[in-house]
Design an enzyme around this catalytic site. Structure first.
Site, PDB file in Angstrom:
ATOM      1  N   ARG A 160     -49.525 147.438   7.773  1.00  0.00           N
ATOM      2  CA  ARG A 160     -48.459 148.337   8.210  1.00  0.00           C
ATOM      3  C   ARG A 160     -49.144 149.551   8.844  1.00  0.00           C
ATOM      4  NH1 ARG A 160     -45.767 151.308   3.539  1.00  0.00           N
ATOM      5  NH2 ARG A 160     -44.433 149.491   3.258  1.00  0.00           N
ATOM      6  N   ASP A 214     -49.018 150.849  -0.378  1.00  0.00           N
ATOM      7  CA  ASP A 214     -48.914 152.078   0.408  1.00  0.00           C
ATOM      8  C   ASP A 214     -50.276 152.749   0.466  1.00  0.00           C
ATOM      9  OD1 ASP A 214     -46.175 151.719   0.697  1.00  0.00           O
ATOM     10  OD2 ASP A 214     -45.616 153.277  -0.744  1.00  0.00           O
TER      11      ASP A 214
HETATM   12  P1  FDA Z   1     -42.653 161.656  13.767  1.00  0.00           P
HETATM   13  O1  FDA Z   1     -42.927 162.389  12.508  1.00  0.00           O
HETATM   14  O2  FDA Z   1     -43.302 162.099  15.018  1.00  0.00           O
HETATM   15  O3  FDA Z   1     -41.091 161.602  13.966  1.00  0.00           O
HETATM   16  C1  FDA Z   1     -40.473 161.040  15.121  1.00  0.00           C
HETATM   17  C2  FDA Z   1     -38.977 161.249  15.041  1.00  0.00           C
HETATM   18  O4  FDA Z   1     -38.457 160.487  13.949  1.00  0.00           O
HETATM   19  C3  FDA Z   1     -38.536 162.681  14.741  1.00  0.00           C
HETATM   20  O5  FDA Z   1     -38.452 163.440  15.916  1.00  0.00           O
HETATM   21  C4  FDA Z   1     -37.187 162.438  14.083  1.00  0.00           C
HETATM   22  O6  FDA Z   1     -36.200 162.136  15.045  1.00  0.00           O
HETATM   23  C5  FDA Z   1     -37.436 161.193  13.285  1.00  0.00           C
HETATM   24  N1  FDA Z   1     -37.884 161.497  11.923  1.00  0.00           N
HETATM   25  C6  FDA Z   1     -39.116 161.319  11.425  1.00  0.00           C
HETATM   26  N2  FDA Z   1     -39.168 161.669  10.120  1.00  0.00           N
HETATM   27  C7  FDA Z   1     -37.932 162.095   9.803  1.00  0.00           C
HETATM   28  C8  FDA Z   1     -37.329 162.594   8.623  1.00  0.00           C
HETATM   29  N3  FDA Z   1     -38.024 162.738   7.494  1.00  0.00           N
HETATM   30  N4  FDA Z   1     -36.022 162.942   8.663  1.00  0.00           N
HETATM   31  C9  FDA Z   1     -35.307 162.802   9.796  1.00  0.00           C
HETATM   32  N5  FDA Z   1     -35.823 162.333  10.952  1.00  0.00           N
HETATM   33  C10 FDA Z   1     -37.100 161.987  10.949  1.00  0.00           C
HETATM   34  N6  FDA Z   1     -47.253 157.480   5.198  1.00  0.00           N
HETATM   35  C11 FDA Z   1     -48.406 157.366   4.490  1.00  0.00           C
HETATM   36  O7  FDA Z   1     -49.241 158.268   4.524  1.00  0.00           O
HETATM   37  N7  FDA Z   1     -48.628 156.245   3.723  1.00  0.00           N
HETATM   38  C12 FDA Z   1     -47.753 155.211   3.687  1.00  0.00           C
HETATM   39  O8  FDA Z   1     -48.002 154.215   3.012  1.00  0.00           O
HETATM   40  C13 FDA Z   1     -46.557 155.313   4.449  1.00  0.00           C
HETATM   41  N8  FDA Z   1     -45.638 154.308   4.450  1.00  0.00           N
HETATM   42  C14 FDA Z   1     -44.557 154.374   5.329  1.00  0.00           C
HETATM   43  C15 FDA Z   1     -43.682 153.308   5.424  1.00  0.00           C
HETATM   44  C16 FDA Z   1     -42.656 153.336   6.353  1.00  0.00           C
HETATM   45  C17 FDA Z   1     -41.746 152.159   6.471  1.00  0.00           C
HETATM   46  C18 FDA Z   1     -42.488 154.472   7.208  1.00  0.00           C
HETATM   47  C19 FDA Z   1     -41.422 154.508   8.255  1.00  0.00           C
HETATM   48  C20 FDA Z   1     -43.330 155.548   7.067  1.00  0.00           C
HETATM   49  C21 FDA Z   1     -44.361 155.530   6.127  1.00  0.00           C
HETATM   50  N9  FDA Z   1     -45.190 156.615   5.964  1.00  0.00           N
HETATM   51  C22 FDA Z   1     -46.340 156.482   5.203  1.00  0.00           C
HETATM   52  C23 FDA Z   1     -44.832 157.941   6.544  1.00  0.00           C
HETATM   53  C24 FDA Z   1     -45.438 158.135   7.912  1.00  0.00           C
HETATM   54  O9  FDA Z   1     -46.834 158.295   7.791  1.00  0.00           O
HETATM   55  C25 FDA Z   1     -44.850 159.371   8.612  1.00  0.00           C
HETATM   56  O10 FDA Z   1     -45.088 160.502   7.835  1.00  0.00           O
HETATM   57  C26 FDA Z   1     -43.356 159.270   8.880  1.00  0.00           C
HETATM   58  O11 FDA Z   1     -42.980 157.954   9.223  1.00  0.00           O
HETATM   59  C27 FDA Z   1     -42.946 160.167  10.057  1.00  0.00           C
HETATM   60  O12 FDA Z   1     -43.616 159.773  11.223  1.00  0.00           O
HETATM   61  P2  FDA Z   1     -42.915 159.068  12.485  1.00  0.00           P
HETATM   62  O13 FDA Z   1     -43.801 157.945  12.906  1.00  0.00           O
HETATM   63  O14 FDA Z   1     -41.527 158.707  12.201  1.00  0.00           O
HETATM   64  O15 FDA Z   1     -43.047 160.133  13.659  1.00  0.00           O
END
Ligand code: FDA
Length: 329
Positions: A180, A129
């Site tokens: 990733r 990560d």
């Molecule tokens: P965004 O935050 O724009 O969300 C898009 C939509 O997704 C929202 O409108 C909602 O519908 C849904 N959603 C997102 N988060 C939600 C929540 N918590 N609860 C409910 N709905 C939600 N970060 C990092 O800094 N280091 C890392 O190593 C990782 N590793 C990682 C692994 C995996 C498999 C994922 C999916 C994410 C990470 N992250 C991470 C976290 C990542 O950086 C980010 O903070 C979250 O994925 C939220 O971003 P989205 O891309 O989902 O978009």
């Protein structure tokens, strides 16, 4: 603003003692299946049954004493043993600071080495990560060192909010290392990270295309439908196979989308965290979607001394909570 406050609270021991010493800990069940290896394995089994692969993360970071860092590695060894014994389609994701990076690079190398050896022996993969920007260069340096030593069952995470990530993606593609891609979960200064959502999203789309075109089995980690649509559009227009990459999403978030993508023939991996150190993880998930705070507040009202039951039951997914049934934030 609320996001920054919640992320700041994730590091506050006063806030932590309030949250973790009350039945509010039940709130975490939506995102964290439990505290034990058995809880993780049960969730992995369910994910596999739904057509998802899984990656297990023992929650914890910034470990400064050797005993705790060794304990974290021991837990990963147990997880890997269970993955093998049960034939699960799963791997692990860990943080370097959890395994002792702050104690010393030598200590990290030997502690981590045990996990990498076992993962290799059972033919699985270890994802590192990405943490806050203070650790970006150190993480990539440590990764490259392992790569130079010949490890190939390893991969990194790059964050689209980081301005440097285009260069890092190019470097990882050059190595043939698995990346990733995520947006990034920490509060970072404008000197290193895009602050504007549009810039973060534009960067995500750009990096997704580069990884799909030139990367080695990239993982597109997001719940953002626009980011997913951009990846699918590019994959289709370039004639890239659905088996050349995977989507990744967090356990308990947008299960409807996870199932839909699997139904469309895409590979999807659920990131399943577990363990006793769930507090900072919960705060980061709340920070990502302030609407989650309503459920947090609701849980206070619904608290009972007899114990907490998350309203979504085992799934933790309810219309309106953004985790399922087409609910959008
Ligand atoms: P965004 O935050 O724009 O969300 C898009 C939509 O997704 C929202 O409108 C909602 O519908 C849904 N959603 C997102 N988060 C939600 C929540 N918590 N609860 C409910 N709905 C939600 N970060 C990092 O800094 N280091 C890392 O190593 C990782 N590793 C990682 C692994 C995996 C498999 C994922 C999916 C994410 C990470 N992250 C991470 C976290 C990542 O950086 C980010 O903070 C979250 O994925 C939220 O971003 P989205 O891309 O989902 O978009």
């Amino acid at each position: 603003m609320l996001r920054d406050t919640l992320i700041a609270l994730s590091g506050s021991s006063a806030a932590k003692s309030v949250v973790t010493k009350t039945p509010l800990r039940g709130m975490a069940r939506r995102f964290v299946p439990g505290e034990t290896v058995d809880d993780l394995i049960g969730a992995m089994r369910e994910a596999n049954a739904e057509g998802l692969t899984a990656t297990g993360n023992y929650l914890g970071e910034s470990v400064h004493d050797e005993a705790n860092a060794r304990h974290a590695a021991d837990i990963y060894l147990k997880v890997l043993d269970r993955i093998e014994a049960e034939g699960l389609r799963a791997n692990v994701s860990l943080k370097f600071t959890q395994l002792g990076q702050d104690i010393g690079e030598g200590f990290l190398a030997s502690n981590l080495g045990r996990v990498l050896e076992r993962a290799k022996a059972i033919g699985t993969f270890v994802r590192f990560d990405m943490e806050g920007s203070d650790y970006t260069q150190r993480t990539l340096d440590a990764f490259e060192k392992l790569w130079a030593q010949g490890w190939r069952n390893i991969g990194v995470v790059l964050q689209s909010y980081m301005k440097r990530s285009a260069g890092d993606v190019a470097r990882m593609n050059e190595l043939g290392a698995r990346v990733r891609l995520c947006k990034g979960a920490y509060v970072e200064p404008p000197s290193v990270a895009f602050q504007d959502r549009k810039n973060v999203d534009d960067s995500f789309v750009e990096l997704t295309r580069t990884l799909l075109a030139h990367g080695n089995y990239p993982a597109i980690a997001t719940h953002d439908e626009a980011m997913i649509a951009a990846a699918v559009d590019f994959q289709q227009s370039e004639g890239i196979g659905k088996d050349a990459f995977e989507f990744q999403m967090l356990h308990g978030v947008r299960r409807d989308l996870q199932t839909q993508l699997v139904g469309d023939g895409y590979r999807v991996r659920a990131y399943i965290p577990f363990g006793e150190h769930w507090y900072p993880y919960l705060m980061r998930r709340l920070a990502e979607r302030p609407a989650n705070m309503l459920f947090f507040a609701g849980s206070v009202v619904k608290e009972s001394p007899l114990g907490f039951l998350w309203p979504g039951g085992k799934d933790g997914a309810r219309a309106g909570d953004g985790s399922g049934d087409g609910a959008r934030g």
